[in-house]
Design a protein around this motif. Structure first.
Motif, mmCIF file in Angstrom:
data_model
loop_
_atom_site.group_PDB
_atom_site.id
_atom_site.type_symbol
_atom_site.label_atom_id
_atom_site.label_comp_id
_atom_site.label_asym_id
_atom_site.label_seq_id
_atom_site.Cartn_x
_atom_site.Cartn_y
_atom_site.Cartn_z
ATOM 1 N N GLY A 82 -26.756 0.354 4.993
ATOM 2 C CA GLY A 82 -25.422 0.662 5.500
ATOM 3 C C GLY A 82 -24.366 -0.277 4.944
ATOM 4 N N ALA A 83 -24.719 -1.574 4.860
ATOM 5 C CA ALA A 83 -23.766 -2.542 4.312
ATOM 6 C C ALA A 83 -23.474 -2.254 2.843
ATOM 7 N N MET A 84 -24.510 -1.906 2.087
ATOM 8 C CA MET A 84 -24.303 -1.585 0.680
ATOM 9 C C MET A 84 -23.444 -0.335 0.529
ATOM 10 N N LEU A 85 -23.721 0.670 1.353
ATOM 11 C CA LEU A 85 -22.893 1.878 1.305
ATOM 12 C C LEU A 85 -21.449 1.558 1.682
ATOM 13 N N GLY A 86 -21.290 0.661 2.671
ATOM 14 C CA GLY A 86 -19.938 0.249 3.046
ATOM 15 C C GLY A 86 -19.215 -0.435 1.899
ATOM 16 N N LEU A 87 -19.935 -1.314 1.196
ATOM 17 C CA LEU A 87 -19.336 -1.979 0.039
ATOM 18 C C LEU A 87 -18.932 -0.969 -1.034
ATOM 19 N N ILE A 88 -19.838 -0.038 -1.300
ATOM 20 C CA ILE A 88 -19.541 0.978 -2.316
ATOM 21 C C ILE A 88 -18.328 1.805 -1.899
ATOM 22 N N TYR A 89 -18.274 2.161 -0.604
ATOM 23 C CA TYR A 89 -17.149 2.967 -0.132
ATOM 24 C C TYR A 89 -15.834 2.202 -0.259
ATOM 25 N N LEU A 90 -15.844 0.920 0.099
ATOM 26 C CA LEU A 90 -14.616 0.128 -0.001
ATOM 27 C C LEU A 90 -14.155 -0.004 -1.452
ATOM 28 N N ASP A 140 5.955 4.703 -1.430
ATOM 29 C CA ASP A 140 4.972 4.909 -0.358
ATOM 30 C C ASP A 140 3.547 4.787 -0.888
ATOM 31 N N GLN A 141 3.308 5.335 -2.069
ATOM 32 C CA GLN A 141 1.971 5.249 -2.651
ATOM 33 C C GLN A 141 1.604 3.802 -2.961
ATOM 34 N N ARG A 142 2.572 3.044 -3.455
ATOM 35 C CA ARG A 142 2.303 1.630 -3.741
ATOM 36 C C ARG A 142 2.041 0.853 -2.454
ATOM 37 N N SER A 143 2.770 1.181 -1.393
ATOM 38 C CA SER A 143 2.537 0.517 -0.101
ATOM 39 C C SER A 143 1.141 0.839 0.427
ATOM 40 N N GLU A 144 0.723 2.100 0.286
ATOM 41 C CA GLU A 144 -0.615 2.494 0.742
ATOM 42 C C GLU A 144 -1.697 1.770 -0.050
ATOM 43 N N THR A 145 -1.486 1.661 -1.359
ATOM 44 C CA THR A 145 -2.460 0.945 -2.188
ATOM 45 C C THR A 145 -2.540 -0.525 -1.787
ATOM 46 N N ALA A 146 -1.378 -1.126 -1.552
ATOM 47 C CA ALA A 146 -1.363 -2.533 -1.136
ATOM 48 C C ALA A 146 -2.044 -2.704 0.219
ATOM 49 N N ARG A 147 -1.839 -1.738 1.117
ATOM 50 C CA ARG A 147 -2.478 -1.818 2.435
ATOM 51 C C ARG A 147 -4.000 -1.737 2.312
ATOM 52 N N ILE A 148 -4.471 -0.828 1.471
ATOM 53 C CA ILE A 148 -5.921 -0.686 1.277
ATOM 54 C C ILE A 148 -6.498 -1.945 0.646
ATOM 55 N N GLU A 149 -5.798 -2.469 -0.369
ATOM 56 C CA GLU A 149 -6.287 -3.688 -1.013
ATOM 57 C C GLU A 149 -6.287 -4.864 -0.041
ATOM 58 N N GLY A 150 -5.264 -4.937 0.812
ATOM 59 C CA GLY A 150 -5.222 -6.012 1.797
ATOM 60 C C GLY A 150 -6.319 -5.895 2.837
ATOM 61 N N ARG A 151 -6.757 -4.668 3.118
ATOM 62 C CA ARG A 151 -7.835 -4.475 4.086
ATOM 63 C C ARG A 151 -9.202 -4.689 3.458
ATOM 64 N N VAL A 152 -9.308 -4.425 2.166
ATOM 65 C CA VAL A 152 -10.606 -4.489 1.505
ATOM 66 C C VAL A 152 -11.137 -5.916 1.442
ATOM 67 N N LEU A 153 -10.283 -6.878 1.121
ATOM 68 C CA LEU A 153 -10.757 -8.250 0.936
ATOM 69 C C LEU A 153 -11.433 -8.815 2.188
ATOM 70 N N PRO A 154 -10.804 -8.723 3.389
ATOM 71 C CA PRO A 154 -11.507 -9.230 4.574
ATOM 72 C C PRO A 154 -12.787 -8.458 4.876
ATOM 73 N N LEU A 155 -12.727 -7.124 4.668
ATOM 74 C CA LEU A 155 -13.931 -6.332 4.931
ATOM 75 C C LEU A 155 -15.044 -6.689 3.953
ATOM 76 N N LEU A 156 -14.673 -6.909 2.703
ATOM 77 C CA LEU A 156 -15.680 -7.335 1.740
ATOM 78 C C LEU A 156 -16.295 -8.670 2.149
ATOM 79 N N GLY A 157 -15.446 -9.590 2.596
ATOM 80 C CA GLY A 157 -15.963 -10.875 3.061
ATOM 81 C C GLY A 157 -16.907 -10.714 4.236
ATOM 82 N N ALA A 158 -16.516 -9.839 5.188
ATOM 83 C CA ALA A 158 -17.370 -9.614 6.359
ATOM 84 C C ALA A 158 -18.697 -8.978 5.958
#
Length: 432
Positions: free
Chosen positions: A22-30, A176-194
């Protein structure tokens, strides 16, 4: 005790594997989500740039057409018609290109603006074409009157406003698209760390499970060795028990043979024979040789005392009917046999005293009291002999306790025996 076929449960391994998967799938999905967002941003940036370029071309074509029209009108120099003709030729493919670009992702407002730009562009070029035709026909005054009206200017202003609004919408969509991309990138780093932390934790747990599995295998091997040792000990005990029985049989045969030629000694030899047989029965009880799952506590006590009991060595036995399982009868028989032989050699029966054995049952516990009287005891012995150690070990085997009190009147031993009643223990008659 762990059995020889004990194995570590497999469900923790399955859960751990599922967690890691599940963790690997989560990483791949992120990672996929981040890459997809960046791709969408690039596509939107390219689309916006292309749309803005086409809008600029529409605006430039209209402006060039108007410039050529006005220059030709003022100077009657046909060279000015080149700009008009270029604008007229560019407007149609440019509008078609705009429709293709916005065909899939256009908002409702963009579709309205696109229709408006198309209509205004065509109206503007129709107006310019009309004035050029008038000039070609030599109707200069009519052409100038048409140009001097506000219709062409108003059309051009409306076209510029529509193009400006369309450009603003495209820039907002890109932002708006750039803001969405920045939001996803900002969320990915902490999730990747977790997720990486969880993966490290899973690896640690996995190593512990492997260690536990290795330890379990070692314990299973040890349990198998202990089982083999127990089997050997049981075999030796059975062999020793068999030899003791044979010895009793030999002694009985000697007694009987000794009285064969001496009838006057028969009463004595019969008494000796009875004592020896009672001792043999007590030995069988203490060694668990009675082939029964349950045995009567009273029968066990009577059988143990029988070889030594007489008018001069009196004993009283009292208590309710209690049936004990064989696993408790055997060690308890050892304790009673040790107490009996001690009474014969050192205790009450060695000094003309008496023994009183009583017990009571309460809840899941049987309390047995062995009371010797008629012999003075100075105090507790300074050291424990083998018999005391044997009784303590036997008490651990039947899950109870043995407490010895040395009183002035004699020895008092309190034995506590766990006793869980089952349907088979409710019989009216003793089983031993």
């Amino acid at each position: 005790m762990i059995g020889s076929n004990w194995t570590l449960p497999r469900w923790p391994n399955a859960v751990l594997l599922l967690f890691i998967s599940g963790a690997m799938l989560g990483l791949i999905y992120l990672v996929y989500q981040t890459v997809e967002a960046e791709r969408e941003e690039r596509d939107q940036a390219a689309l916006t740039a292309d749309v803005l370029d086409q809008l600029e071309r529409v605006q430039k074509a209209a402006l060039n057409g108007e410039t050529g029209q006005r220059g030709y009108l003022i100077t009657l120099d046909r060279r000015y018609l080149r700009s008009y003709q270029e604008g007229s030729e560019q407007i149609e493919p440019t509008l078609d290109r705009l429709r293709v670009l916005l065909s899939e992702n256009a908002t409702a407002r963009q579709e309205e603006l696109l229709d408006e730009i198309d209509a205004l562009s065509r109206a503007k070029f129709d107006e310019m074409e009309s004035s050029v035709i008038l000039l070609e026909d030599g109707r200069l005054l009519d052409a100038r009157r048409q140009v001097l009206t506000d219709e062409g200017q108003e059309t051009m202003e409306r076209l510029n406003r529509a193009i400006g609004e369309m450009e603003e919408i495209e820039r907002r969509i890109l932002a708006d698209q750039r803001s969405e991309t920045a939001r996803i990138e900002g969320r990915v780093l902490p999730l990747l760390g977790a997720l990486i932390t969880l993966l490290l934790l899973a690896i640690l747990i996995g190593s512990r499970l492997v260690s536990r599995a290795a330890r379990a295998e070692a314990e299973a091997a040890q349990a198998a060795a202990i089982g083999e040792a127990r089997d050997r000990a049981d075999l030796l005990a059975r062999e020793l028990n068999h030899r003791v029985k044979n010895l009793f049989a030999v002694v009985l045969a000697i007694v009987q043979m000794s009285a064969r030629d001496k009838p006057e000694a028969k009463p004595v030899t019969d008494a000796i024979d009875a004592r020896i047989r009672a001792l043999l029965t007590a030995h069988e009880v203490s060694q668990g040789e009675l082939d029964r799952e349950l045995a009567s506590l009273a029968a066990l006590i009577d059988t143990t005392l029988a070889p030594y009991r007489s008018r001069t060595q009196a004993a009283t036995v009292s208590g309710p009917q209690v049936l004990l399982p064989a696993k408790r009868i055997t060690p308890l028989g050892l304790v009673l046999h040790e107490l009996t032989t001690n009474a014969v050699k050192y205790g009450a029966w060695a000094h003309g005293g008496t023994i009183d054995v009583s017990w009571e049952e309460e809840a899941n516990l049987v309390t047995l009291v062995w009371h010797e009287s008629g012999v003075a005891i100075d105090g507790e012995p300074e050291r424990k002999g083998f018999g005391s150690l044997l009784m303590d070990s036997a008490a651990r085997q039947f899950g109870g306790s043995v407490k010895r009190d040395f009183t002035k009147d004699g020895l008092v031993v309190t034995i506590e025996i766990p006793h869980e009643k089952g349907p088979a223990m409710l019989a009216d008659e003793p089983l031993a």
